[in-house]
Design a protein around this motif. Sequence first.
Motif, PDB file in Angstrom:
ATOM      1  N   ASP A  28       0.862  -1.189   0.000  1.00  0.00           N
ATOM      2  CA  ASP A  28       0.000   0.000   0.000  1.00  0.00           C
ATOM      3  C   ASP A  28       0.894   1.234   0.000  1.00  0.00           C
ATOM      4  OD1 ASP A  28      -1.980   1.879   0.216  1.00  0.00           O
ATOM      5  OD2 ASP A  28      -2.581   1.323   2.253  1.00  0.00           O
ATOM      6  N   LEU A  29       1.151   1.761  -1.177  1.00  0.00           N
ATOM      7  CA  LEU A  29       2.119   2.842  -1.338  1.00  0.00           C
ATOM      8  C   LEU A  29       1.551   3.926  -2.242  1.00  0.00           C
ATOM      9  CD1 LEU A  29       5.919   2.571  -1.818  1.00  0.00           C
ATOM     10  CD2 LEU A  29       4.608   3.737  -3.599  1.00  0.00           C
ATOM     11  N   LEU A  30       1.722   5.170  -1.826  1.00  0.00           N
ATOM     12  CA  LEU A  30       1.355   6.338  -2.621  1.00  0.00           C
ATOM     13  C   LEU A  30       2.635   6.930  -3.188  1.00  0.00           C
ATOM     14  CD1 LEU A  30      -0.739   8.516  -3.526  1.00  0.00           C
ATOM     15  CD2 LEU A  30      -0.215   9.702  -1.376  1.00  0.00           C
ATOM     16  N   ALA A  31       2.749   6.944  -4.514  1.00  0.00           N
ATOM     17  CA  ALA A  31       3.925   7.508  -5.176  1.00  0.00           C
ATOM     18  C   ALA A  31       3.758   9.015  -5.296  1.00  0.00           C
ATOM     19  CB  ALA A  31       4.108   6.886  -6.553  1.00  0.00           C
ATOM     20  N   ALA A  32       4.826   9.747  -5.012  1.00  0.00           N
ATOM     21  CA  ALA A  32       4.717  11.201  -5.022  1.00  0.00           C
ATOM     22  C   ALA A  32       6.040  11.837  -5.404  1.00  0.00           C
ATOM     23  CB  ALA A  32       4.251  11.716  -3.659  1.00  0.00           C
ATOM     24  N   GLY A  33       5.968  13.112  -5.682  1.00  0.00           N
ATOM     25  CA  GLY A  33       7.124  13.925  -6.017  1.00  0.00           C
ATOM     26  C   GLY A  33       6.655  15.336  -6.276  1.00  0.00           C
ATOM     27  N   ARG A  34       7.548  16.159  -6.795  1.00  0.00           N
ATOM     28  CA  ARG A  34       7.178  17.565  -7.007  1.00  0.00           C
ATOM     29  C   ARG A  34       6.469  17.790  -8.334  1.00  0.00           C
ATOM     30  NH1 ARG A  34      13.180  20.230  -8.137  1.00  0.00           N
ATOM     31  NH2 ARG A  34      13.641  19.039 -10.039  1.00  0.00           N
ATOM     32  N   ASP A  35       6.686  16.898  -9.298  1.00  0.00           N
ATOM     33  CA  ASP A  35       6.159  17.075 -10.649  1.00  0.00           C
ATOM     34  C   ASP A  35       5.030  16.077 -10.903  1.00  0.00           C
ATOM     35  OD1 ASP A  35       6.223  18.037 -13.475  1.00  0.00           O
ATOM     36  OD2 ASP A  35       6.899  15.986 -13.833  1.00  0.00           O
ATOM     37  N   ALA A  36       3.805  16.568 -11.032  1.00  0.00           N
ATOM     38  CA  ALA A  36       2.646  15.687 -11.158  1.00  0.00           C
ATOM     39  C   ALA A  36       2.732  14.807 -12.393  1.00  0.00           C
ATOM     40  CB  ALA A  36       1.364  16.522 -11.192  1.00  0.00           C
ATOM     41  N   ALA A  37       3.134  15.382 -13.534  1.00  0.00           N
ATOM     42  CA  ALA A  37       3.199  14.603 -14.773  1.00  0.00           C
ATOM     43  C   ALA A  37       4.266  13.524 -14.676  1.00  0.00           C
ATOM     44  CB  ALA A  37       3.476  15.526 -15.955  1.00  0.00           C
ATOM     45  N   ALA A  58       4.344  24.194   2.359  1.00  0.00           N
ATOM     46  CA  ALA A  58       4.051  23.454   3.590  1.00  0.00           C
ATOM     47  C   ALA A  58       2.608  22.963   3.626  1.00  0.00           C
ATOM     48  CB  ALA A  58       4.343  24.332   4.807  1.00  0.00           C
ATOM     49  N   ALA A  59       1.683  23.786   3.163  1.00  0.00           N
ATOM     50  CA  ALA A  59       0.272  23.379   3.190  1.00  0.00           C
ATOM     51  C   ALA A  59       0.033  22.191   2.271  1.00  0.00           C
ATOM     52  CB  ALA A  59      -0.617  24.556   2.786  1.00  0.00           C
ATOM     53  N   ALA A  60       0.663  22.207   1.090  1.00  0.00           N
ATOM     54  CA  ALA A  60       0.508  21.097   0.152  1.00  0.00           C
ATOM     55  C   ALA A  60       1.131  19.821   0.714  1.00  0.00           C
ATOM     56  CB  ALA A  60       1.136  21.444  -1.190  1.00  0.00           C
ATOM     57  N   LEU A  61       2.270  19.953   1.391  1.00  0.00           N
ATOM     58  CA  LEU A  61       2.891  18.781   2.007  1.00  0.00           C
ATOM     59  C   LEU A  61       1.994  18.206   3.097  1.00  0.00           C
ATOM     60  CD1 LEU A  61       6.713  19.475   2.473  1.00  0.00           C
ATOM     61  CD2 LEU A  61       5.625  17.804   0.971  1.00  0.00           C
ATOM     62  N   ARG A  83      14.958  18.546   5.333  1.00  0.00           N
ATOM     63  CA  ARG A  83      14.381  19.379   6.393  1.00  0.00           C
ATOM     64  C   ARG A  83      12.893  19.670   6.187  1.00  0.00           C
ATOM     65  NH1 ARG A  83      16.424  21.383  11.414  1.00  0.00           N
ATOM     66  NH2 ARG A  83      14.633  22.499  12.269  1.00  0.00           N
ATOM     67  N   PRO A  84      12.463  20.143   5.000  1.00  0.00           N
ATOM     68  CA  PRO A  84      11.027  20.424   4.871  1.00  0.00           C
ATOM     69  C   PRO A  84      10.151  19.189   5.029  1.00  0.00           C
ATOM     70  CG  PRO A  84      12.147  20.678   2.749  1.00  0.00           C
ATOM     71  CD  PRO A  84      13.197  20.569   3.798  1.00  0.00           C
ATOM     72  N   MET A  85      10.628  18.036   4.588  1.00  0.00           N
ATOM     73  CA  MET A  85       9.822  16.829   4.763  1.00  0.00           C
ATOM     74  C   MET A  85       9.794  16.394   6.224  1.00  0.00           C
ATOM     75  SD  MET A  85       7.755  14.718   3.397  1.00  0.00           S
ATOM     76  CE  MET A  85       7.952  14.612   1.605  1.00  0.00           C
ATOM     77  N   VAL A  86      10.925  16.492   6.915  1.00  0.00           N
ATOM     78  CA  VAL A  86      10.957  16.164   8.343  1.00  0.00           C
ATOM     79  C   VAL A  86      10.006  17.072   9.112  1.00  0.00           C
ATOM     80  CG1 VAL A  86      12.386  16.258  10.426  1.00  0.00           C
ATOM     81  CG2 VAL A  86      13.271  15.159   8.370  1.00  0.00           C
ATOM     82  N   GLU A  87      10.026  18.358   8.807  1.00  0.00           N
ATOM     83  CA  GLU A  87       9.145  19.295   9.507  1.00  0.00           C
ATOM     84  C   GLU A  87       7.676  18.955   9.263  1.00  0.00           C
ATOM     85  OE1 GLU A  87      10.525  23.030   8.047  1.00  0.00           O
ATOM     86  OE2 GLU A  87      12.137  23.173   9.539  1.00  0.00           O
ATOM     87  N   ALA A  88       7.346  18.581   8.028  1.00  0.00           N
ATOM     88  CA  ALA A  88       5.970  18.185   7.728  1.00  0.00           C
ATOM     89  C   ALA A  88       5.592  16.927   8.505  1.00  0.00           C
ATOM     90  CB  ALA A  88       5.810  17.952   6.224  1.00  0.00           C
ATOM     91  N   CYS A  89       6.511  15.967   8.599  1.00  0.00           N
ATOM     92  CA  CYS A  89       6.234  14.739   9.349  1.00  0.00           C
ATOM     93  C   CYS A  89       5.999  15.028  10.825  1.00  0.00           C
ATOM     94  CB  CYS A  89       7.383  13.750   9.173  1.00  0.00           C
ATOM     95  SG  CYS A  89       7.442  12.967   7.540  1.00  0.00           S
ATOM     96  N   LEU A  90       6.757  15.953  11.391  1.00  0.00           N
ATOM     97  CA  LEU A  90       6.558  16.310  12.795  1.00  0.00           C
ATOM     98  C   LEU A  90       5.207  16.995  12.988  1.00  0.00           C
ATOM     99  CD1 LEU A  90      10.144  17.547  13.701  1.00  0.00           C
ATOM    100  CD2 LEU A  90       9.062  15.410  14.424  1.00  0.00           C
ATOM    101  N   ARG A  91       4.847  17.867  12.050  1.00  0.00           N
ATOM    102  CA  ARG A  91       3.544  18.539  12.157  1.00  0.00           C
ATOM    103  C   ARG A  91       2.392  17.550  12.074  1.00  0.00           C
ATOM    104  NH1 ARG A  91       5.879  22.155   8.408  1.00  0.00           N
ATOM    105  NH2 ARG A  91       4.634  21.264   6.704  1.00  0.00           N
ATOM    106  N   LYS A  92       2.521  16.579  11.171  1.00  0.00           N
ATOM    107  CA  LYS A  92       1.425  15.648  10.899  1.00  0.00           C
ATOM    108  C   LYS A  92       1.527  14.346  11.697  1.00  0.00           C
ATOM    109  CE  LYS A  92      -1.284  16.120   8.015  1.00  0.00           C
ATOM    110  NZ  LYS A  92      -2.664  16.666   8.046  1.00  0.00           N
TER     111      LYS A  92
END
Length: 351
Positions: A28-37, A58-61, A83-92
Amino acid sequence: MTGRILLYGATGYTGRLIAEAAAKRGIDLLAAGRDAAGVAAVAGPLGLPHAAASLHDAAALDRLLDGIAVVLHVAGPFSATSRPMVEACLRKRVHYLDITGEIAVFEACAALSEQAKAAGVMLMPGVGFDVVPSDCLAAHMRNRLPDARSLRLAMSGLANMSRGTAKTSIEQISKGTMVRRGGRLTEIDGVPRADIDFGKGPRPSIGISWGDVATAFHTTGIPDIEVFFESTPELSRMLGLPKAVRKLLGTAPAQYLLKRAVNLMPPGPDETVRKTASAVLLGEAVNPAGTRLRSRLTVIEPYALTIETALLIAGKVAGGDVRPGYATPGMAYGADLILEIAGCTREDLNS
């Protein structure tokens, strides 16, 4: 496995390999990145759900992490992206894994350990070849020699690298060699050299700034740690450059040109190499009385191993097997974690 894994960086060399393996195994995995296409082009043919968000939003993350148990972050260079991903993980309150080998990232995550504990979140950078096998070997050496004061880890069979790993190496070219001395990270001038026997006679080897200088200390408490690679012609030439030349190559214009040149490389080892190659790691621990113990770990090809260790650990975390705060693979899952991967074997060379 009970929770969903977010794979961020699915369009890169390693990200694609992990996405393919996850799809084949029904994870059960959601693939993601910065570029939707770009993400859709990878995930769509695999039948994986996918999404996109910028690390600078940050809101999108935060929206991306809704319903996620653990992030497997594979978008480097991690010095810029972690860093931005770690911060998002701590928030969520989402657990964080990545495949970095960068000392600064390990130390930055370690500095957030108390904050992560308070959030009930585990931060475990380095769930690939950087640094699962070497961290497990370090833990094994500590178990064999609990009063060890020094630890040397050495690795052979790392001639092939992806573009991402090459670019990370280029970023380090102007710096000295990092070691651990008296429990402190220390940058030394020059390049340590040694002849190390990986099983087929002594081989010229070079000291490098590898992630274990950070992680092995957290895992073992051993105060003096150094890491060596079996030398290759390319590594020897790069690290053997005069300091002034390496400083010049560390400037922004030189870094830009060197990374442009890396883009001409193949993305990474091909399937044949990943299925047939292997790597050898050697651990050597010494205590104050002079007792010296060595152990050897043989593992499958490093990128193939990264797929296996990343998904193994992500699965454990998604299933609730976590150690909140900063953790290394050896701290959370023990020295034998690496032996859960088929094709990996360990041998104690003396007692």
